[in-house]
Design an enzyme around this catalytic site. Structure first.
Site, PDB file in Angstrom:
ATOM      1  NE  ARG A 239      -4.665   7.527  10.890  1.00 59.75           N
ATOM      2  CZ  ARG A 239      -3.983   6.392  10.728  1.00 59.75           C
ATOM      3  NH1 ARG A 239      -4.424   5.463   9.892  1.00 59.75           N
ATOM      4  NH2 ARG A 239      -2.869   6.195  11.397  1.00 59.75           N
TER       5      ARG A 239
ATOM      6  CG  ASP B 211       1.730  -1.772  16.727  1.00 63.84           C
ATOM      7  OD1 ASP B 211       1.993  -1.830  17.944  1.00 63.84           O
ATOM      8  OD2 ASP B 211       2.593  -1.848  15.834  1.00 63.84           O
TER       9      ASP B 211
ATOM     10  CB  SER C  10       9.911 -13.008   4.725  1.00 67.45           C
ATOM     11  OG  SER C  10       8.859 -12.067   4.626  1.00 67.45           O
TER      12      SER C  10
ATOM     13  NE  ARG D  72       0.010   3.443   5.670  1.00 66.18           N
ATOM     14  CZ  ARG D  72      -0.235   3.524   6.975  1.00 66.18           C
ATOM     15  NH1 ARG D  72      -1.360   4.072   7.415  1.00 66.18           N
ATOM     16  NH2 ARG D  72       0.627   3.053   7.855  1.00 66.18           N
TER      17      ARG D  72
ATOM     18  CG  HIS E  29      -7.809   4.736 -21.559  1.00 72.41           C
ATOM     19  ND1 HIS E  29      -7.197   3.739 -22.290  1.00 72.41           N
ATOM     20  CD2 HIS E  29      -8.438   4.101 -20.530  1.00 72.41           C
ATOM     21  CE1 HIS E  29      -7.440   2.563 -21.737  1.00 72.41           C
ATOM     22  NE2 HIS E  29      -8.193   2.758 -20.676  1.00 72.41           N
TER      23      HIS E  29
ATOM     24  CD  GLU F  45      -4.492   7.988 -24.990  1.00 70.11           C
ATOM     25  OE1 GLU F  45      -3.659   7.173 -25.402  1.00 70.11           O
ATOM     26  OE2 GLU F  45      -5.146   7.831 -23.936  1.00 70.11           O
TER      27      GLU F  45
ATOM     28  CG  LEU G  51       9.840  -4.948   7.359  1.00 69.93           C
ATOM     29  CD1 LEU G  51      10.296  -4.067   8.519  1.00 69.93           C
ATOM     30  CD2 LEU G  51       9.675  -4.107   6.099  1.00 69.93           C
TER      31      LEU G  51
END
Length: 356
Positions: free
Chosen positions: A205, A198, A292, A182, A44, A46, A290
């Site tokens: 990228r 698509d 929903s 992303r 962690h 610390e 989208l």
């Protein structure tokens, strides 16, 4: 603390389901050690800062430790940091926010104070620290990931032409920004229709970053085994209601993890993603997916890229969203806008999203 918050960002993409944390150790008005949580399972922040201080030949006894999140008090993949700070005999620990994880929440502070270590909570940095780890806060406070909706749209709100063509609606600058967003998420989700139309990679990228998990909603398991989203990195999750063992076996052999649910509801999907360590989810489409997430009330943020084009009779991303008055419509708060080449990005928190 500002330095610690900036250090924490270095862990983006690698710490989930742990939070991003930064730490700075100060003694005699000088920084003697600093670090951040680099990867889930690694030391962690610390401990990284303590190790950095020792590598510089510094003594941490009597030092002040600035850390963006309350030191942990339980054994996970690593020992509790609060106990380690007690052992090191630091004088003070300054935190930006308490840990929302019920295994910690206040217990780390209690361990430090019982050992005689002064604990200061810098409330002025709390909102910034929470925003840094909004997915972590959401999982522990609301038992679901923080959900961002992303779409590329024309000025008249179309995702694509009537024939399905959408390449390239936005320019390279907008697509680069989308890849940056992303990279900030643990997983990116699409429907099988997007995969078939698509064949996207859904990887990072155009910028540096760690590839998120790829999530596909596919009720009938139509995802081709040679789809670009499937690779041997173990990061492709396909959610389905189909029990066809032959289809499942072929996809698993190709490198996907197939998760069968009784119903492909938004809640069931988010519950499963939490179990897979997802704190921040980016939903990229298509239109029914989208919509929903919007209709579920479990979407929190939008990143909508608008191209200066009018597509006319194309596909609208809003499906079956009907309101009786404008006041019922989804609204944004904390709105930001920016130009990305010729395109415009509008982003903000949805009004239905709960406060951190």
């Amino acid at each position: 603390m500002k330095r610690a918050l900036n250090l924490a960002l270095n862990g983006r993409g690698g710490t989930s389901p742990n939070p991003m944390v930064g730490c700075v150790i100060v003694k005699d008005n000088k920084i003697i050690g600093e670090g951040w949580h680099r990867w889930c399972g690694n030391p962690h922040a610390e401990i990284e800062a303590l190790n950095d201080a020792y590598s510089r030949g510094n003594d941490v006894k009597g030092a002040t430790v600035y850390v963006t999140l309350e030191p942990c008090s339980h054994f996970g993949k690593t020992p509790p940091c609060a106990n380690r700070l007690v052992k090191e005999e630091v004088a003070e620990v300054v935190i930006a926010m308490r840990d929302p994880n019920p295994k910690v929440n206040g217990h780390g502070i209690e361990i430090l104070r019982e050992a005689g270590i002064k604990v200061t909570e810098l409330n002025e940095f709390e909102s910034q620290a929470k925003e840094l780890n909004r997915g972590f806060v959401f999982v522990h406070k609301f038992q679901r990931p923080f959900v961002t909706l992303k779409a590329a749209l024309s000025l008249d709100g179309r995702l694509c032409l009537a024939n399905g063509s959408s390449k390239w609606l936005t320019g390279i600058e907008a697509r680069t920004k989308a890849h940056e967003i992303r990279a900030m998420n643990d997983a990116v989700l699409v429907g099988v229709g997007t995969v078939l139309a698509d064949n996207p990679e859904l990887t990072v990228r155009h910028v540096e970053g760690i590839n998120p998990k790829r999530v596909v909603l596919d009720s009938n398991l139509r995802t081709p085994t040679d789809a670009k989203i499937i690779s041997n990195d173990g990061k492709c999750l396909i959610f389905t209601t189909c029990n066809d063992k032959n289809k499942i076996s072929k996809l698993q052999d190709a490198g996907a993890e197939v998760i069968t649910l009784a119903e492909l509801s938004v809640k069931n999907i988010l519950d499963s993603l939490v179990a897979h360590g997802v704190l921040n989810l980016m939903v990229e489409g298509g239109a029914s997916v989208l919509s929903s997430f919007l209709k579920s009330g479990m979407a929190d943020y939008v990143n909508f890229f608008y191209a200066p084009k009018i597509l006319g009779d194309g596909k609208n991303f809003n499906l079956n969203l009907n309101f009786n008055s404008v006041s019922e419509a989804f609204a944004l708060r904390d709105i930001k806008t920016q130009t990305c080449g010729k395109d415009i990005l509008i982003e903000g928190r949805l009004s239905c999203s709960p406060d951190l």
